[in-house]
Structure formats: C-alpha cells, structure tokens
Write a protein that holds these residues in place. Structure first.
Motif, short mmCIF file in Angstrom:
data_model
loop_
_atom_site.label_atom_id
_atom_site.label_comp_id
_atom_site.label_asym_id
_atom_site.label_seq_id
_atom_site.Cartn_x
_atom_site.Cartn_y
_atom_site.Cartn_z
N THR A 91 0.82 -1.19 0.00
CA THR A 91 0.00 0.00 0.00
C THR A 91 0.86 1.26 0.00
OG1 THR A 91 -0.16 -0.02 2.39
CG2 THR A 91 -1.92 -1.12 1.19
N GLN A 92 2.05 1.18 0.58
CA GLN A 92 2.91 2.35 0.57
C GLN A 92 3.31 2.70 -0.86
OE1 GLN A 92 6.17 1.62 3.22
NE2 GLN A 92 4.87 1.66 5.03
N ARG A 93 3.66 1.70 -1.62
CA ARG A 93 4.05 1.92 -3.01
C ARG A 93 2.87 2.50 -3.79
NH1 ARG A 93 6.49 -3.10 -4.91
NH2 ARG A 93 8.31 -2.25 -3.87
N GLN A 94 1.67 1.98 -3.56
CA GLN A 94 0.49 2.46 -4.27
C GLN A 94 0.18 3.91 -3.90
OE1 GLN A 94 -1.13 0.81 -6.74
NE2 GLN A 94 -2.15 2.77 -7.06
N ASN A 95 0.36 4.26 -2.63
CA ASN A 95 0.13 5.65 -2.22
C ASN A 95 1.09 6.60 -2.91
OD1 ASN A 95 -1.99 5.11 -0.47
ND2 ASN A 95 -0.63 4.70 1.24
N VAL A 96 2.35 6.19 -3.04
CA VAL A 96 3.32 7.04 -3.72
C VAL A 96 3.00 7.13 -5.21
CG1 VAL A 96 5.77 7.26 -4.34
CG2 VAL A 96 5.12 6.65 -2.00
N ILE A 97 2.57 6.01 -5.82
CA ILE A 97 2.19 6.02 -7.23
C ILE A 97 0.99 6.93 -7.45
CG2 ILE A 97 1.20 4.59 -9.07
CD1 ILE A 97 2.96 2.29 -8.02
N ASP A 98 0.05 6.95 -6.50
CA ASP A 98 -1.14 7.79 -6.62
C ASP A 98 -0.85 9.28 -6.44
OD1 ASP A 98 -2.70 5.60 -7.13
OD2 ASP A 98 -3.44 5.41 -5.07
N GLY A 99 0.37 9.62 -6.03
CA GLY A 99 0.73 11.02 -5.97
C GLY A 99 1.00 11.57 -4.59
N LEU A 100 0.84 10.76 -3.57
CA LEU A 100 1.15 11.24 -2.23
C LEU A 100 2.66 11.27 -2.03
CD1 LEU A 100 -1.38 9.37 0.09
CD2 LEU A 100 -1.37 11.78 -0.47
N SER A 101 3.13 12.27 -1.33
CA SER A 101 4.54 12.27 -0.97
C SER A 101 4.73 11.30 0.20
CB SER A 101 4.99 13.68 -0.57
OG SER A 101 4.37 14.07 0.64
N LYS A 102 5.95 10.91 0.45
CA LYS A 102 6.22 10.01 1.58
C LYS A 102 5.81 10.66 2.89
CE LYS A 102 10.03 7.45 -0.48
NZ LYS A 102 11.44 7.10 -0.36
N ARG A 103 6.03 11.96 2.99
CA ARG A 103 5.65 12.69 4.20
C ARG A 103 4.14 12.63 4.41
NH1 ARG A 103 3.84 17.53 4.23
NH2 ARG A 103 3.60 18.61 6.17
N ASP A 104 3.37 12.89 3.35
CA ASP A 104 1.91 12.85 3.46
C ASP A 104 1.41 11.44 3.77
OD1 ASP A 104 1.79 15.54 2.93
OD2 ASP A 104 1.36 15.28 0.79
N MET A 105 2.05 10.46 3.17
CA MET A 105 1.64 9.08 3.41
C MET A 105 1.86 8.69 4.88
SD MET A 105 3.24 5.58 1.93
CE MET A 105 4.73 5.96 2.80
N ILE A 106 3.03 9.02 5.42
CA ILE A 106 3.34 8.69 6.81
C ILE A 106 2.45 9.49 7.76
CG2 ILE A 106 5.13 8.81 8.59
CD1 ILE A 106 5.41 6.53 6.63
N LEU A 107 2.24 10.76 7.46
CA LEU A 107 1.36 11.58 8.29
C LEU A 107 -0.05 11.01 8.29
CD1 LEU A 107 1.14 14.10 10.04
CD2 LEU A 107 0.59 15.38 7.97
N GLY A 108 -0.53 10.54 7.14
CA GLY A 108 -1.85 9.92 7.06
C GLY A 108 -1.93 8.65 7.90
N LYS A 109 -0.87 7.86 7.88
CA LYS A 109 -0.85 6.64 8.70
C LYS A 109 -0.82 6.97 10.18
CE LYS A 109 0.96 3.56 5.21
NZ LYS A 109 -0.27 2.88 4.91
N PHE A 110 -0.06 7.99 10.56
CA PHE A 110 -0.02 8.40 11.97
C PHE A 110 -1.38 8.92 12.42
CE2 PHE A 110 4.77 9.48 11.66
CZ PHE A 110 5.08 8.15 11.81
N LEU A 111 -2.03 9.71 11.58
CA LEU A 111 -3.35 10.22 11.93
C LEU A 111 -4.37 9.09 12.01
CD1 LEU A 111 -3.48 13.53 9.86
CD2 LEU A 111 -3.16 13.26 12.33
#
Length: 179
Positions: A1-21
């Motif tokens: 899912t991390q790879r898919q989130n980055v492919i969809d256009g999220l930055s790594k920072r946004d992806m991690i922040l979303g997981k923390f939230l």
C-alpha cells in the motif's frame, strides 16, 4: 500500500502523516468504545461514586493503544513482510513480559518501551501475583518487598516520549527507504 500511495501522488511525508493520523483516530475510537462499555457496566455494577474515580484510565488507555499501534507500525516499516512483522511483534511482547514478570532485569525492565506502555493501565493478574507472593512471604516469615514502580504520571510522560521517538524513527525509516 505504501508503493500504491506514492504512485497515486502522495509524498512520503503525506503518506506517513496519514498513517499516523489513522493510528491516532483508531486509538481514539477504541478509547471511545472502552468509555461507552465502561459507562454501561460501571453504572450498572459499580455505582456512580466508584465509577467516576476510574474514568481517568480512559485517556491513559487511549495513550496505551497509540503506543501499541505505533510499535506495530515501526515493526511493519522495519520488516517488509507482514507475517514476519506480526510474529516479531508477538515475540518481542512475550519476551518483555517474561523478563518483567520473572524479575530478571529487576526494576530496570519497567523502563523498556513496551513494558512502559503495557503498564499504563492496571493489570489485575499482576496484582494477584503480587498478593500471592505477599501471602507466601508472610507464611514463611519473610518480609516481602514489592518491586519498585514508577508513578502513573511519570509512566505516562515516558510513554508519550517513547511514542514520539517511535513515530520519528518510523518516519525517517520510510523517508529514507526506496519504496
């Protein structure tokens, strides 16, 4: 899912922040559920006077849940295989509980992150074990010394510090890793 989130256009920072939230929101939902169940059972079986004293454990339980989820997230980021990270999580928790309950590490074990987080809420089984050891010591005529334990405020602050460290380590691991 991390790879898919980055492919969809999220930055790594946004992806991690979303997981923390998401971890915080899930822990809040669990704490809210525990609060509702505690309200129902506490008012039915314990009465209002005893019930109000124990409401302080609901936010502490939420903090404990965030701690468990954060530790699981750290293991998931360090170990790429989900099954292996789950097994590693269970093994680490079991080893910590064994070391703490067998007093192998004396009172220093209470400062381990997983033990600090697990000791946030009272454990009735541990209290029963201490009571049994007190009775056995009284029968033998030996004075029982209860293991030193930090107070609830110190444990909560230390757990919060551990959770922040776990979040930052997870963030930097994912940020530096090639997804």
């Amino acid at each position: 899912t991390q790879r898919q989130n980055v492919i969809d256009g999220l930055s790594k920072r946004d992806m991690i922040l979303g997981k923390f939230l998401f971890i915080i929101a899930l822990a809040a939902a669990v704490a809210l559920y525990a609060f509702v169940v505690a309200c129902i059972t506490g008012l039915l079986f314990d009465g209002a006077e005893n019930f109000s004293r124990k409401l302080e454990y609901v936010p502490i339980y939420g903090l404990q849940t965030i701690g468990y989820f954060a530790f699981a997230f750290l293991l998931a980021t360090l170990v790429k295989r989900p099954a292996l990270s789950i097994i590693l999580y269970i093994v680490i928790i079991a080893i910590d509980i064994f070391l703490y309950n067998e007093n192998i590490l004396d009172h220093n074990a209470q400062f381990f992150p997983t033990i600090t987080i697990s000791e946030l809420t009272p454990n009735p089984f541990y209290d029963t074990l201490i009571d049994m050891q007190k009775m056995e010591s009284a029968k033998a005529g030996v004075k029982f010394e209860e293991p030193p334990n930090m107070d609830q405020g110190t444990r909560s602050v230390l757990a919060t510090i551990y959770i922040a460290i776990i979040f930052f380590v997870s963030f930097f691991v994912v940020k530096r890793r090639d997804i």
